[in-house]
Enzyme design. Structure first.
Site, PDB file in Angstrom:
ATOM      1  CB  CYS A   2      -0.859   0.048   1.264  1.00 29.68           C
ATOM      2  SG  CYS A   2      -1.738  -1.484   1.576  1.00 29.68           S
ATOM      3  NE  ARG A  27       4.067   1.732  -1.538  1.00 35.60           N
ATOM      4  CZ  ARG A  27       5.212   1.088  -1.408  1.00 35.60           C
ATOM      5  NH1 ARG A  27       6.169   1.280  -2.264  1.00 35.60           N
ATOM      6  NH2 ARG A  27       5.392   0.248  -0.412  1.00 35.60           N
ATOM      7  CG  ASN A  98       3.065  -0.650   2.785  1.00 35.41           C
ATOM      8  OD1 ASN A  98       2.515  -1.639   2.303  1.00 35.41           O
ATOM      9  ND2 ASN A  98       4.226  -0.191   2.362  1.00 35.41           N
ATOM     10  N   GLY A  99       1.703  -3.184   4.843  1.00 37.48           N
ATOM     11  CA  GLY A  99       2.382  -4.417   5.237  1.00 37.48           C
ATOM     12  C   GLY A  99       1.407  -5.432   5.785  1.00 37.48           C
ATOM     13  CD  GLU A 501      17.246 -15.409 -13.343  1.00 38.37           C
ATOM     14  OE1 GLU A 501      17.408 -16.124 -14.335  1.00 38.37           O
ATOM     15  OE2 GLU A 501      17.171 -14.167 -13.403  1.00 38.37           O
ATOM     16  CE  LYS A 505      18.743 -11.636 -14.038  1.00 37.61           C
ATOM     17  NZ  LYS A 505      18.619 -12.568 -15.149  1.00 37.61           N
ATOM     18  CG  HIS A 524      25.440 -37.739  -8.765  1.00 39.17           C
ATOM     19  ND1 HIS A 524      25.580 -39.100  -8.560  1.00 39.17           N
ATOM     20  CD2 HIS A 524      24.368 -37.363  -8.031  1.00 39.17           C
ATOM     21  CE1 HIS A 524      24.606 -39.523  -7.760  1.00 39.17           C
ATOM     22  NE2 HIS A 524      23.871 -38.482  -7.416  1.00 39.17           N
ATOM     23  CE  LYS A 623      14.579  -6.554 -21.150  1.00 40.61           C
ATOM     24  NZ  LYS A 623      14.930  -7.321 -19.929  1.00 40.61           N
TER      25      LYS A 623
HETATM   26  O1  M6R Z   1      12.139 -11.828 -23.938  1.00 39.06           O
HETATM   27  P1  M6R Z   1      12.378 -13.213 -23.419  1.00 39.06           P
HETATM   28  O2  M6R Z   1      11.823 -13.436 -22.069  1.00 39.06           O
HETATM   29  O3  M6R Z   1      11.886 -14.259 -24.382  1.00 39.06           O
HETATM   30  O4  M6R Z   1      13.931 -13.358 -23.334  1.00 39.06           O
HETATM   31  C1  M6R Z   1      14.506 -14.589 -23.019  1.00 39.06           C
HETATM   32  C2  M6R Z   1      15.957 -14.434 -22.671  1.00 39.06           C
HETATM   33  O5  M6R Z   1      16.678 -13.898 -23.756  1.00 39.06           O
HETATM   34  C3  M6R Z   1      16.178 -13.552 -21.458  1.00 39.06           C
HETATM   35  O6  M6R Z   1      15.446 -13.996 -20.366  1.00 39.06           O
HETATM   36  C4  M6R Z   1      17.666 -13.513 -21.076  1.00 39.06           C
HETATM   37  O7  M6R Z   1      18.072 -14.762 -20.631  1.00 39.06           O
HETATM   38  C5  M6R Z   1      17.914 -12.436 -20.023  1.00 39.06           C
HETATM   39  N1  M6R Z   1      18.901 -11.520 -20.472  1.00 39.06           N
HETATM   40  C6  M6R Z   1      18.380 -12.968 -18.711  1.00 39.06           C
HETATM   41  O8  M6R Z   1      18.577 -11.957 -17.782  1.00 39.06           O
END
Ligand code: M6R
Length: 628
Positions: A2, A27, A98-99, A501, A505, A524, A623
């Site tokens: 909120c 929010r 808020n919370g 993930e 990253k 393994h 991107k």
């Molecule tokens: O637009 P999308 O979700 O299809 O993109 C998939 C990947 O290219 C994207 O998630 C990529 O792995 C990111 N740069 C990871 O941070």
């Protein structure tokens, strides 16, 4: 999640508060309200729905006082109706919150036993009861607040005011943000800088367990025992570029911080707050054109989605990169909740492995951009094979959105950083809804379990706000972490995709060697990698696999690895086994991955930052990957 605003100064508080709430509407916007002094009493005006409804109600009201508080709500406890809107008033005390107060049931029961009468379904109202009771018992507003804070468990930022103290606001927090700004004539305290910037660029950010006392234009800070503390003022000096980034150094960090909101936006359309049930909204299977979605009849569309889900015999999740990890989380959720077989595939593998797509298959494609070449090709292949295709995209009207049979949206807002952050957490929240919908269609979700899962989901944005506090931990730890030879992220079950993930990253942002592993696989092979130059990030929430995960952690520790473990709540065992233990809120297994994401994102961000890497545009990447 909120938004709250408090004002003390010569202007009409209603104007300042409503302007502030407008900047905080992101929010939450299912109800709003203000309590402002008039003739020595707080006049409280509240309205269901968007802030504009409150504005209409306020148009005919006058106020002669110079102090007030306001709130825009995103409902967690109690449906979005006027009686649940804030401020909550008890006696001469009003509060905005808020919370989530986790121990509210116990506290409320105690107050009811003492004769308190509650007028809302919220957890928040009890704060007003507690403060008012302490004041009735002889405490002043300041000491009343100091007395009641230790009783509250959970995540909160609160403003409390009382008619006997017409120039005072008490503010305190543990988790969700609070900022206060002051100039020569007035003080504004709010959930976000945006509500304060029109009045001053000199602000103080409250840390957890800090208390703010406003008296007129004077502001003082205390710890929770009431001992005075000193705080450093921050002068906000934003360049045009920083304004675009809203003060964050990088878009990625801004987007990490936006996650509580984007997760809320992702799930909001699909949850009925009153009945605590899931109801996928306007998926549009069979409609043909995304342009038609808005015009659909929600009830008929939901029935259609249920019918399709009921007939589904096999689900495929197909995506690339971070979106693929979202798909893996979906695999665990859908399979476990609905007992429907799920296969999760990397799109570039799926499209070339001549997949067998039996009759009555549902193929869920996940893509932030909706344009990733391999995922789009997989979508086309699946449709040709006769499967129903459901797309989960962030960009509306993207190629995948247009070509899919059914449509869901991440609603994460524009994601600028090449490293995907908020799109993933939004998708995880959405997949919780999809899994519950599938389970309902299959008759696998008893009402009480659905209500429990929905409640956990609704509480997630607030929990995420508290987890963001690990930002400062990683900002400090980064200078040590960057010297490690490599990073091993481990998890089991639904947490395993978060390990993958985390490693992605770290590679993508810091260009460092990082691996994500299913913790049970370590012995393994990868165990050979571990020595004291290897940092181990162990995802060990309190779920059904916890004991096994701890055994894996002990194996890694015995080989000399430096261990950061991420678990649920206070956990002395994990703390003793680890070099650093990060406690996350205790939540349902379905939500753990969403919370775990935040520390792994912050860790990569800060390590990359300390290495001087280009955070928002890592080398060699784009991107949107629209080529094979
Ligand atoms: O637009 P999308 O979700 O299809 O993109 C998939 C990947 O290219 C994207 O998630 C990529 O792995 C990111 N740069 C990871 O941070």
């Amino acid at each position: 999640m909120c938004g709250i605003v408090g004002y003390c100064g010569p202007e009409n508080p209603v104007d300042v508060i409503v302007q502030g709430l407008k900047t905080l509407e992101y929010r939450g916007y299912d109800s709003a309200g203000v309590a402002v002094l008039n003739q020595g009493k707080f006049k409280r005006i509240r309205a269901e729905g968007k802030l504009s409804h409150l504005e209409q109600k306020l148009a005919n009201e006058t106020f002669d006082g110079h102090l007030g508080v306001g709130h825009t709500r995103w409902a967690t406890h109690g449906p979005p109706v006027e009686k649940n809107a804030h401020p909550h008033a008890v006696g001469s005390t009003s509060i905005v919150h808020n919370g989530i107060i986790e121990n509210y049931a116990t506290l409320k029961a105690e107050l009811i036993d003492e004769g308190a009468v509650f007028t809302s379904d919220t957890d928040s109202e009890l704060i007003a009861h507690l403060v008012d009771k302490a004041i009735a018992g002889g405490k002043d507003l300041f000491h009343a607040v100091i007395e009641i804070i230790p009783k509250l468990e959970g995540a909160y930022s609160v403003l409390a005011v009382n008619e006997a103290y017409p120039e005072e606001i008490m503010a305190f927090k543990s988790g969700p943000p609070l900022v206060v700004g002051r100039n020569d004539k007035e003080v504004v305290v709010a959930s976000d800088l945006a509500a304060i910037m029109p009045y001053t660029n000199k602000v103080f950010f409250l840390q957890d367990e800090e208390v703010l006392h406003v008296i007129g234009t004077k502001i003082e800070f205390f710890d929770q025992k009431g001992q005075k503390i000193s705080k450093k003022e921050t002068v906000i000096d934003w360049s045009p570029e920083l304004i675009e980034k809203q003060g964050y150094d990088h878009f990625m960090l801004k987007e990490i911080y936006e996650q509580p909101r984007s997760v809320a936006m992702a799930m909001n359309p699909h949850i009925d707050l009153e009945s605590k049930t899931v109801r996928l909204n306007k998926v549009g299977f069979g409609v043909g054109h995304v342009e038609e979605l808005e015009r659909l009849d929600s009830a008929a569309d939901w029935q259609n989605t249920l019918n399709i889900f009921k007939s589904v015999k096999r689900v495929f999740m197909v995506a690339c990169g971070t979106s693929y990890y979202a798909g893996m989380v979906g695999e665990y959720l859908i399979e476990q909740l609905s007992r429907t077989p799920v296969e999760c595939d990397i799109a570039s593998e799926f499209r070339y492995r001549h997949p067998v797509i039996p009759e009555n298959s549902l193929v869920i494609v996940i893509s932030q951009s909706g344009e990733t070449a391999d995922t789009l090709a997989a979508l086309r292949l699946a449709r040709e094979a006769g499967a129903q295709v459901l797309s989960i995209c962030n960009v509306k009207n993207s190629s995948m959105d247009r070509e899919a049979d059914g449509h869901l949206y991440m609603n994460a807002g524009v994601e600028v950083g090449v490293a995907s952050t908020k799109a993933l957490s939004s998708t995880m929240a959405l997949l919780n809804c999809v899994a519950m919908a599938m389970a309902k269609a299959k008759g696998q979700l008893p009402e009480d379990q659905e209500a429990e899962l929905v409640e956990s989901l609704l509480a997630t944005p607030s929990h995420m706000e508290s987890v963001l506090a690990y930002d400062s931990f990683f900002a400090e730890a980064a200078s040590t972490l960057k010297d490690f030879r490599g990073f091993l992220y481990m998890g089991r079950g639904v947490n395993y995709p978060v390990a993958l993930e985390g490693a992605l990253k770290m590679k993508e942002l810091a260009y460092m060697h990082a691996e994500g592993y299913a913790a049970g696989e370590m012995k393994h092979g990868p165990l050979a990698l571990i020595d004291e130059s290897m940092a181990i990030i162990m995802l060990a929430p309190s779920d059904e696999l916890y004991d096994k995960t701890v055994s894996n952690l002990e194996e890694a520790k015995a080989r000399g690895g430096k261990i950061i473990s991420i678990g649920s709540g206070k956990n002395e065992k994990l703390a003793a086994l680890s070099d650093h233990y990060l406690a996350l809120p205790e939540v349902s297994w379905t939500i753990n991955p969403i919370l775990e994401l935040i520390p792994v994102q912050l860790m990569s961000y800060h390590v990359a930052h300390s290495l001087g890497k280009d955070i928002d545009q890592p080398r060699n990447l784009a991107k949107s990957v629209t080529v094979e």
